[in-house]
Every structure is written in structure tokens, then in C-alpha cells.
Design a protein around this motif. Structure first.
Motif, short mmCIF file in Angstrom:
data_model
loop_
_atom_site.label_atom_id
_atom_site.label_comp_id
_atom_site.label_asym_id
_atom_site.label_seq_id
_atom_site.Cartn_x
_atom_site.Cartn_y
_atom_site.Cartn_z
N ASP A 90 6.52 4.90 7.45
CA ASP A 90 5.47 4.70 8.45
C ASP A 90 5.92 3.69 9.51
O ASP A 90 5.73 3.90 10.70
N LEU A 91 6.54 2.60 9.07
CA LEU A 91 7.05 1.59 10.01
C LEU A 91 8.08 2.19 10.96
O LEU A 91 8.08 1.90 12.16
N TYR A 92 8.97 3.02 10.42
CA TYR A 92 10.03 3.58 11.24
C TYR A 92 9.58 4.78 12.07
O TYR A 92 10.34 5.26 12.91
N SER A 93 8.36 5.24 11.88
CA SER A 93 7.84 6.29 12.77
C SER A 93 7.33 5.68 14.06
O SER A 93 7.06 6.38 15.03
N ASP A 94 7.21 4.35 14.09
CA ASP A 94 6.75 3.61 15.27
C ASP A 94 7.98 3.01 15.95
O ASP A 94 8.91 2.56 15.29
N SER A 95 7.98 2.96 17.25
CA SER A 95 9.14 2.46 17.99
C SER A 95 9.05 0.96 18.31
O SER A 95 9.81 0.47 19.13
N GLU A 96 8.16 0.26 17.64
CA GLU A 96 8.01 -1.18 17.88
C GLU A 96 8.23 -1.96 16.59
O GLU A 96 8.19 -1.41 15.50
N ASP A 97 8.45 -3.27 16.75
CA ASP A 97 8.50 -4.15 15.58
C ASP A 97 7.13 -4.10 14.91
O ASP A 97 6.10 -4.03 15.58
N ALA A 98 7.15 -4.13 13.60
CA ALA A 98 5.89 -4.06 12.88
C ALA A 98 6.05 -4.60 11.47
O ALA A 98 7.17 -4.75 10.98
N THR A 99 4.93 -4.89 10.83
CA THR A 99 4.94 -5.34 9.45
C THR A 99 3.87 -4.58 8.67
O THR A 99 2.89 -4.11 9.25
N ARG A 100 4.08 -4.50 7.37
CA ARG A 100 3.09 -3.95 6.46
C ARG A 100 3.02 -4.88 5.26
O ARG A 100 4.02 -5.48 4.86
N GLU A 101 1.83 -4.97 4.71
CA GLU A 101 1.64 -5.77 3.50
C GLU A 101 1.04 -4.87 2.44
O GLU A 101 0.04 -4.17 2.70
N LEU A 102 1.66 -4.85 1.27
CA LEU A 102 1.18 -4.04 0.16
C LEU A 102 0.85 -4.95 -1.01
O LEU A 102 1.60 -5.89 -1.31
N PHE A 103 -0.24 -4.65 -1.68
CA PHE A 103 -0.66 -5.43 -2.84
C PHE A 103 -0.69 -4.51 -4.05
O PHE A 103 -1.19 -3.38 -3.98
N PHE A 104 -0.15 -5.00 -5.17
CA PHE A 104 -0.12 -4.23 -6.41
C PHE A 104 -0.62 -5.10 -7.55
O PHE A 104 -0.27 -6.27 -7.66
N ASP A 105 -1.43 -4.49 -8.41
CA ASP A 105 -1.91 -5.14 -9.61
C ASP A 105 -1.54 -4.24 -10.78
O ASP A 105 -2.02 -3.10 -10.87
N ASP A 106 -0.69 -4.73 -11.67
CA ASP A 106 -0.23 -3.92 -12.79
C ASP A 106 -1.36 -3.41 -13.66
O ASP A 106 -1.23 -2.37 -14.31
N MET A 107 -2.48 -4.09 -13.67
CA MET A 107 -3.62 -3.65 -14.48
C MET A 107 -4.13 -2.29 -14.02
O MET A 107 -4.69 -1.53 -14.81
N GLU A 108 -3.91 -1.96 -12.76
CA GLU A 108 -4.34 -0.67 -12.24
C GLU A 108 -3.51 0.49 -12.80
O GLU A 108 -3.90 1.65 -12.71
N LEU A 109 -2.37 0.16 -13.40
CA LEU A 109 -1.50 1.18 -13.99
C LEU A 109 -1.87 1.51 -15.43
O LEU A 109 -1.31 2.42 -16.02
N LEU A 110 -2.81 0.78 -15.98
CA LEU A 110 -3.19 0.95 -17.38
C LEU A 110 -4.55 1.64 -17.47
O LEU A 110 -5.57 1.00 -17.61
N PRO A 111 -4.58 2.96 -17.41
CA PRO A 111 -5.87 3.67 -17.40
C PRO A 111 -6.71 3.41 -18.64
O PRO A 111 -7.92 3.30 -18.54
N ALA A 112 -6.10 3.29 -19.80
CA ALA A 112 -6.87 3.05 -21.03
C ALA A 112 -7.56 1.69 -20.97
O ALA A 112 -8.73 1.55 -21.33
N PHE A 113 -6.85 0.70 -20.47
CA PHE A 113 -7.44 -0.65 -20.35
C PHE A 113 -8.58 -0.62 -19.34
O PHE A 113 -9.64 -1.17 -19.57
#
Length: 118
Positions: A90-113
Motif C-alpha cells: 500500500d505504501l509503495y502504491s503511493d508516490s510520496e513518503d508515507a508511514t503506516r502503523e500496525l498494532f497486533f495483540d497475540d491474544m487475538e490469535l487464540l480463538p479458544a481463549f
């Protein structure tokens, strides 16, 4: 573990940087993710990539990009690596400098929990 990845594309330097942050404080264990502040995250590593290498790997597909992104310093698990790769495309589809921030929580990977806590 709760992690944040800051991805920054700099065209002038022809590079991409990824900063990996994590919540390391034990006292933050019970703090809801949406209530975390920037200063709750600690920088755990940083990686700089040559822009040409990133562009080339994007043209060769998702697997090639994920392979380039994974280094001795940064080696996200596959679900996270794929989301990081999507953000970079997505960043490289734009011709300008840009940033992205992604957040991950491992608890979201545990469907049983998660099912037990709903």
C-alpha cells in the motif's frame, strides 16, 4: 504480546524502515489495548531496507516480500508478516513518503481463549 510496527517509506533516501515496539511492562498486562499510550511501548528493534530491494520483492509476490522483510532482527510470525507486507505494498502504491502503523495483540490469535472470555 502486544506489538506495534511503524513502517516508514523515504523516497529521498530510497529506503524503508520498520520499527518494532512491544509492551514489556508487567504492570500493563491488564490494561486494555485501546488504553495503551505511546510511552507504554518499548522499541525492541529497527530494520532499514533498500527501496529497490523492496520494490523488486513486491513485483515477485507476497512470499518474496515476506522473505525480504524477515531478518535476524525482525522476524514476525506469518499472520503479522503478511499484514506488514500488505501495508508496504500500500505504501509503495503511493508516490510520496508515507508511514503506516500496525498494532497486533497475540491474544487475538487464540480463538479458544477469546471464545471463553466473551
Amino acid at each position: 504480546m502486544r506489538q506495534k510496527f511503524l513502517i516508514s517509506k523515504n523516497l529521498k533516501k530510497n529506503e524503508l524502515q520498520i520499527f518494532e515496539y512491544a509492551v514489556l511492562g508487567k504492570n500493563l498486562k491488564n490494561v486494555a489495548s485501546e488504553n495503551l499510550r505511546t510511552d507504554n511501548f518499548s522499541l525492541v528493534c529497527q530494520e532499514t531496507y533498500q527501496g529497490a530491494k523492496i520494490v523488486d520483492s513486491i513485483s515477485r509476490g507476497n512470499e518474496a516480500l515476506v522473505d525480504v522483510l524477515r531478518t535476524h532482527n525482525i522476524f514476525p510470525i506469518r499472520p503479522y508478516a503478511c499484514k506488514i507486507a500488505d501495508a508496504i505494498r500500500d505504501l509503495y502504491s503511493d508516490s510520496e513518503d508515507a508511514t503506516r502503523e500496525l498494532f497486533f495483540d497475540d491474544m487475538e490469535l487464540l480463538p479458544a481463549f477469546n471464545a471463553d472470555n466473551e
